[in-house]
Design an enzyme around this catalytic site. Structure first.
Site, PDB file in Angstrom:
ATOM      1  N   SER A 111     -10.984  42.318   3.447  1.00  0.00           N
ATOM      2  CA  SER A 111     -10.058  43.349   2.981  1.00  0.00           C
ATOM      3  C   SER A 111     -10.715  44.718   3.048  1.00  0.00           C
ATOM      4  O   SER A 111     -11.940  44.838   3.132  1.00  0.00           O
ATOM      5  CB  SER A 111      -9.642  43.031   1.542  1.00  0.00           C
ATOM      6  OG  SER A 111      -8.621  43.876   1.102  1.00  0.00           O
ATOM      7  N   GLY A 141      -1.080  42.735   2.684  1.00  0.00           N
ATOM      8  CA  GLY A 141      -0.538  42.718   1.329  1.00  0.00           C
ATOM      9  C   GLY A 141      -0.887  43.962   0.544  1.00  0.00           C
ATOM     10  O   GLY A 141      -0.024  44.636  -0.021  1.00  0.00           O
ATOM     11  N   ARG A 142      -2.173  44.298   0.489  1.00  0.00           N
ATOM     12  CA  ARG A 142      -2.636  45.467  -0.264  1.00  0.00           C
ATOM     13  C   ARG A 142      -1.952  46.735   0.245  1.00  0.00           C
ATOM     14  O   ARG A 142      -1.538  47.599  -0.525  1.00  0.00           O
ATOM     15  CB  ARG A 142      -4.156  45.583  -0.134  1.00  0.00           C
ATOM     16  CG  ARG A 142      -4.784  46.667  -0.999  1.00  0.00           C
ATOM     17  CD  ARG A 142      -6.269  46.811  -0.669  1.00  0.00           C
ATOM     18  NE  ARG A 142      -6.991  45.570  -0.862  1.00  0.00           N
ATOM     19  CZ  ARG A 142      -7.591  45.211  -1.980  1.00  0.00           C
ATOM     20  NH1 ARG A 142      -7.539  46.002  -3.024  1.00  0.00           N
ATOM     21  NH2 ARG A 142      -8.241  44.066  -2.067  1.00  0.00           N
ATOM     22  N   CYS A 189     -12.143  42.425 -27.966  1.00  0.00           N
ATOM     23  CA  CYS A 189     -13.409  42.324 -28.695  1.00  0.00           C
ATOM     24  C   CYS A 189     -14.529  41.977 -27.720  1.00  0.00           C
ATOM     25  O   CYS A 189     -15.234  40.972 -27.878  1.00  0.00           O
ATOM     26  CB  CYS A 189     -13.301  41.275 -29.792  1.00  0.00           C
ATOM     27  SG  CYS A 189     -12.044  41.641 -31.018  1.00  0.00           S
ATOM     28  N   ASP A 190     -14.681  42.785 -26.696  1.00  0.00           N
ATOM     29  CA  ASP A 190     -15.655  42.518 -25.644  1.00  0.00           C
ATOM     30  C   ASP A 190     -16.252  43.842 -25.200  1.00  0.00           C
ATOM     31  O   ASP A 190     -15.520  44.793 -24.917  1.00  0.00           O
ATOM     32  CB  ASP A 190     -14.976  41.818 -24.461  1.00  0.00           C
ATOM     33  CG  ASP A 190     -15.977  41.172 -23.519  1.00  0.00           C
ATOM     34  OD1 ASP A 190     -16.869  41.889 -23.039  1.00  0.00           O
ATOM     35  OD2 ASP A 190     -15.862  39.965 -23.262  1.00  0.00           O
TER      36      ASP A 190
END
Length: 734
Positions: A311, A399-400, A550-551
């Site tokens: 890609s 697609g992108r 919470c990360d």
């Protein structure tokens, strides 16, 4: 350091230093924006905020909207992001003000809105249609101008975004162009088969990915349904299954092979290419396939060559290198007797995420649609003409390049914070110094002497030593918390006055990065993130974005242009309330229509955002919300991880009945405990059916017992049952 001001000769201090030491708070804080050579950056760095006239064009330059935005996004005269749904052909009255869309969607139903909660995905089918038409037009022009002897018909790889209305729109918009679909799994194949029943009969259904007997049988059944299905061999072992099952089912298959090319490109998007790539057949394996098919009398079934070198192919030079190598294989297959018809170049059409048009970046490409198409057509034509091979039908799996622009993620910053330290006056400073051990006091005295002498670099050195020793003393228990906080204040003040402090704030946003922008966390993919309004105002601070999870990885601290922070505006009414008391601050992530929804998980059980489909219309605000659905509720995400919300609610309701009854056991005949229990149960039920994200609404006390609920006009959700489909979807003209 006001207490040191009397020791510092103001004549030798840098501008603003002595004034700040004396407690002058009238000086505006400096905002050291990046030295990127843009008009907006220069204006920010070299001007007084109180006198600078800020314009939307300066914001367009500062946030690079004028680079990555065309032809779909710009800044209008109101300072809001404007969508141009038909690209360069959009007329001024057809432009859509994105802030008006957000207000229409998020305003309460009582004032004519839809009452949906943020975060929000805005889908723009007009942009999707324009992207598809632009890609087709680019290839049509290249075919005609170069005298190419066949046509282009692409396929959309549904893995980029499998959402029903995205795929259905592509089939509908691509009908005149014979545009098809690509599937890489059994569910994707079922999806593609169903959608293509309404598509062009010539549209290709390309079957990629690992295949078992069930997958291949399904693909063969698709041919019985008159779908133009091609089974692409990714592994040599798949050939025996195709041959045996096609004979059992009495279906003559169309077969393709995926070639594993030597050509590859670097970066995290090129890992699927080269001789050691995950998929594809080597030249030896392709020859084995040809011999096997010839042996069973099915060589005429081999009609398509496919490859993929990764890609975001950065340059047309690399693109042509891969196309040229694959075209040689295609011509060799023709020579060996295969009935070759289609040349599938796979994905790789890149997006210029940062507007730099650079071939040396993972977030940019050095070409546009026209250059891409011209390079492909030229490379295939050159090889085929030299080998005297008929030009094949050209196919790409872009697609992108098709869906990235049509989807915008909108979220809200609800508060911001900066590192804070106590202000130090002379009395506090004296108290601090008197409590220091002798070895630590020497560093403080050195800091004081450096300040008096104007040795500002030494000030930083001594301040750092002072802080380190104080931390050690605190760990040993010989220094109190007040003194540790005081030394933080001293060091921060020193850094600010000599311009070495970090002015970056943390903006808390109502979002889960893991759910909505997983590629940022997973592969450091950058997307344009900008405020969608207030772009006629000068941004006064820089910030990073911290999400609700919470990360510690739940933050965005890398932005396009190599920036580690983003120019932002002060929040109105910032004080912890969601959205602020007087105004809300909206940010948008652009060019994220590919992969982000497909890859997003439910980290911390945050579900997907609300989604609206917005089309251009002739209404007073140039748009219509033609489809809307609220985001996943707590109920929905709990079911995903195998909980039963109904049973959970009954358990909690029983607990409420039990404990509310105990609280009022001595109240005689008073039945208020029953009311309390019912109120608590109602609040619990509402929590199950609300979205997991923060809710911006008025909180109203119920029965003076500290139970709160959201105003239903501002945020309504079904409690008794899941809404029927016709209740979830709504239509409105703005």
């Amino acid at each position: 350091m006001p207490a040191l001001a009397c020791c510092v000769d103001t004549a030798v201090t840098p501008p603003g230093y002595a004034a700040c030491l004396a407690g002058d708070s009238s000086l505006a804080p400096s905002v050291p924006f990046s030295a990127t050579a843009t008009t907006a950056t220069v204006a920010i760095e070299n001007s007084n905020p109180s006198t600078t006239i800020w314009t939307p064009s300066l914001s367009a330059s500062l946030y690079r909207i004028d680079r990555w935005g065309p032809p779909y996004f710009s800044v209008n005269s109101s300072g809001n992001i404007s969508v141009r749904p038909y690209g360069a052909a959009t007329l001024p009255h057809q432009e859509i003000d994105l802030l008006k869309v957000v207000k229409k969607v998020s305003d309460s139903k009582s004032i004519g809105g839809l009452g949906l909660q943020l975060p929000l995905i805005v889908r723009l089918p007009d942009v999707l249609k324009n992207r598809l038409e632009s890609l087709q037009s680019a290839f049509d022009f290249a075919v005609q101008s170069q005298g190419y002897g066949a046509h282009y018909q692409g396929v959309y790889p549904v893995k980029c975004n499998q959402e029903r209305f995205v795929v259905e729109d592509i089939v509908k918009f691509g009908f005149p162009f014979r545009f098809g679909l690509e599937a890489g799994s059994k569910p994707e194949l079922l999806l593609a088969m169903s959608c293509l029943c309404k598509g062009n009969l010539e549209a290709l259904l390309v079957c990629n990915g690992f295949k078992d007997a069930e997958y291949i049988s399904l693909a063969l059944l698709a041919r019985k349904l008159a779908l133009n299905t091609v089974i692409v061999l990714e592994q040599q072992e798949e050939l025996d299954l195709v041959v045996n099952l096609s004979q059992k089912l009495g279906v003559r298959p169309v077969i393709g092979v995926r070639a594993k090319l030597r050509t590859k490109h670097s970066g995290h998007f090129g890992s699927t290419s080269g001789e050691k790539g995950k998929f594809g057949l080597t030249t030896t394996q392709i020859l084995n396939v040809v011999r096997k098919l010839e042996h069973v009398g099915m060589l005429d079934c081999l009609q398509l060559l496919h490859y993929h070198i990764g890609s975001q192919i950065p340059t047309t030079a690399l693109l042509q290198d891969g196309v040229g190598e694959a075209a040689q294989i295609y011509c060799e297959l023709v020579r060996l007797g295969a009935n070759m018809q289609v040349f599938d170049i796979g994905g790789g059409l890149g997006i210029d995420y940062d507007g730099s048009k650079s071939g040396d970046s993972d977030v940019s490409v050095a070409y546009g649609l026209e250059e891409y198409a011209a390079a492909v057509v030229s490379a295939v034509r050159f090889v085929c003409d030299r080998k005297s091979v008929k030009h094949p039908v050209l196919c790409s799996e872009s697609g992108r390049g098709i869906v990235s622009h049509h989807s915008i993620l909108i979220f809200e910053a609800f508060s911001s914070r900066a590192s804070s330290s106590p202000e130090m006056n002379q009395l506090a400073l004296q108290y601090f110094a008197e409590g220091l051990p002798e070895d630590v006091l020497s560093d403080y005295l050195n800091l004081e002497k450096a300040a008096i002498s104007g040795e500002y670099e030494n000030c930083l050195v001594y301040a750092d030593k002072l802080k380190q020793k104080c931390v050690e003393q605190f760990k040993e228990g010989s220094l109190g918390m007040e003194q540790l906080a005081a030394v933080d204040g001293i060091c921060d003040m020193v850094s600010k006055e000599i311009g070495a402090s970090d002015p970056v704030r943390t903006f808390n946003v109502n979002l889960s990065i893991f759910t909505s922008i997983p590629d940022f966390w997973g592969i450091d993919q950058l997307f344009p993130i900008v405020p969608i309004h207030r772009l006629d105002e000068r941004p006064g601070v820089r910030g990073i974005l911290s999400d609700l999870t919470c990360d510690s990885d739940g933050k965005i601290n890398k932005f396009i242009g190599g920036e580690s922070s983003l120019p932002l505006h002060e929040l109105e009414g910032n004080g912890g309330s969601v959205g602020g008391a007087r105004g809300r601050y909206y940010l948008g992530m652009f060019l994220g229509g590919a992969y982000e929804e497909a890859l997003g998980g439910i980290h911390n059980l945050f579900g997907g955002p609300s989604i609206v489909r917005v089309s251009q219309s002739d209404g007073p605000h140039s748009f219509a919300v033609t489809r809307a659905v609220p985001g996943q509720s707590c109920w929905d995400v709990l079911r995903v991880v195998q909980y039963e919300p109904e049973l959970m609610f009954q358990t909690l309701k029983h607990r409420a009945d039990e404990y509310c009854g105990q609280d009022h056991s001595d109240s005689g005949g008073d039945d208020s405990h029953g009311t309390d229990s019912a109120a608590l149960a109602s609040s619990l039920a509402r929590s199950f059916h609300n979205m997991p994200y923060l809710v911006s609404c008025s909180l109203t006390a119920m029965n003076n017992n500290a139970f709160y609920y959201c105003n239903e006009d501002e945020y309504s959700a079904p409690v008794d049952s899941v809404a029927a489909e016709d209740e979830q979807w709504s239509y409105c003209c703005a």
